[in-house]
Design a protein around this motif. Sequence first.
Motif, PDB file in Angstrom:
ATOM      1  N   GLN B 106       8.062  40.359 -18.996  1.00  9.97           N
ATOM      2  CA  GLN B 106       7.203  40.828 -17.911  1.00  9.97           C
ATOM      3  C   GLN B 106       7.637  40.299 -16.565  1.00  9.97           C
ATOM      4  O   GLN B 106       7.101  40.698 -15.528  1.00  9.97           O
ATOM      5  N   GLY B 107       8.628  39.395 -16.563  1.00  9.92           N
ATOM      6  CA  GLY B 107       9.142  38.875 -15.306  1.00  9.92           C
ATOM      7  C   GLY B 107       8.470  37.598 -14.872  1.00  9.92           C
ATOM      8  O   GLY B 107       7.329  37.302 -15.253  1.00  9.92           O
ATOM      9  N   THR B 108       9.182  36.822 -14.062  1.00  9.77           N
ATOM     10  CA  THR B 108       8.662  35.587 -13.476  1.00  9.77           C
ATOM     11  C   THR B 108       8.879  35.648 -11.977  1.00  9.77           C
ATOM     12  O   THR B 108      10.013  35.806 -11.512  1.00  9.77           O
ATOM     13  N   ARG B 109       7.799  35.516 -11.234  1.00  6.21           N
ATOM     14  CA  ARG B 109       7.886  35.518  -9.772  1.00  6.21           C
ATOM     15  C   ARG B 109       8.056  34.081  -9.307  1.00  6.21           C
ATOM     16  O   ARG B 109       7.168  33.258  -9.496  1.00  6.21           O
ATOM     17  N   LEU B 110       9.217  33.771  -8.749  1.00  4.26           N
ATOM     18  CA  LEU B 110       9.496  32.417  -8.239  1.00  4.26           C
ATOM     19  C   LEU B 110       9.392  32.421  -6.717  1.00  4.26           C
ATOM     20  O   LEU B 110      10.033  33.233  -6.053  1.00  4.26           O
ATOM     21  N   THR B 111       8.589  31.492  -6.220  1.00  7.32           N
ATOM     22  CA  THR B 111       8.487  31.299  -4.772  1.00  7.32           C
ATOM     23  C   THR B 111       8.848  29.860  -4.463  1.00  7.32           C
ATOM     24  O   THR B 111       8.237  28.930  -5.006  1.00  7.32           O
ATOM     25  N   VAL B 112       9.848  29.670  -3.630  1.00  6.97           N
ATOM     26  CA  VAL B 112      10.284  28.332  -3.247  1.00  6.97           C
ATOM     27  C   VAL B 112       9.828  28.089  -1.816  1.00  6.97           C
ATOM     28  O   VAL B 112      10.164  28.851  -0.912  1.00  6.97           O
TER      29      VAL B 112
END
Lengths: 110, 113
Positions: B106-112
């Motif tokens: 389903q995907g992984t949303r990465l925010t740095v």
Amino acid sequence: DAKTTQPTSMDCAEGRAANLPCNHSTISGNEYVYWYRQIHSQGPQYIIHGLKNNETNEMASLIITEDRKSSTLILPHATLRDTAVYYCIVLSSNTGKLIFGQGTTLQVKP
Amino acid sequence: GAVVSQHPSWVICKSGTSVKIECRSLDFQATTMFWYRQFPKQSLMLMATSNEGSKATYEQGVEKDKFLINHASLTLSTLTVTSAHPEDSSFYICSGQLNTEAFFGQGTRLTVV
């Protein structure tokens, strides 16, 4: 790896058939055509795939031309939930990789 | 169809830290898994091929020391983004291969930040 060409966007009226074209003129004899779709912020969803015969499942039909240089995905009765980006992909027979192009953004309208 | 699950679905991390993303095939064994990255309004870009029991193969332009991939079992592949920076913020997606079909997480949303 064979490349595909799709229109950037298409509209379709709800309840009508949506016909999404794809060109893959450099496809090799043993390479399959796959269709996936991606609804916003989700992983791609498998729709259908084929080699040279037309295929049909509960989601869609896939029509492949005799020379295999193009195909059409048909959603027989489009609904608003079918609004998504549709990707036509040729599966590399050497690597098994799915290389995504830009896809077609299908907008189903009421 | 077969199920591929990613964890976490979303993560926020500080710049300079590392983040691990897991990709599991829940009801089948995947000797091969693929990792993709997707920036807003763009298509999926293949990053690497993960092979169970061997080193991953990376696409051209993808730094293997920054994106560490481990595929220690037939049902689990992990992607670690090391020393993450804001430009690594993206949607990361994995897929597992079963016969002639690829099944996506389903995907992984990465925010740095």
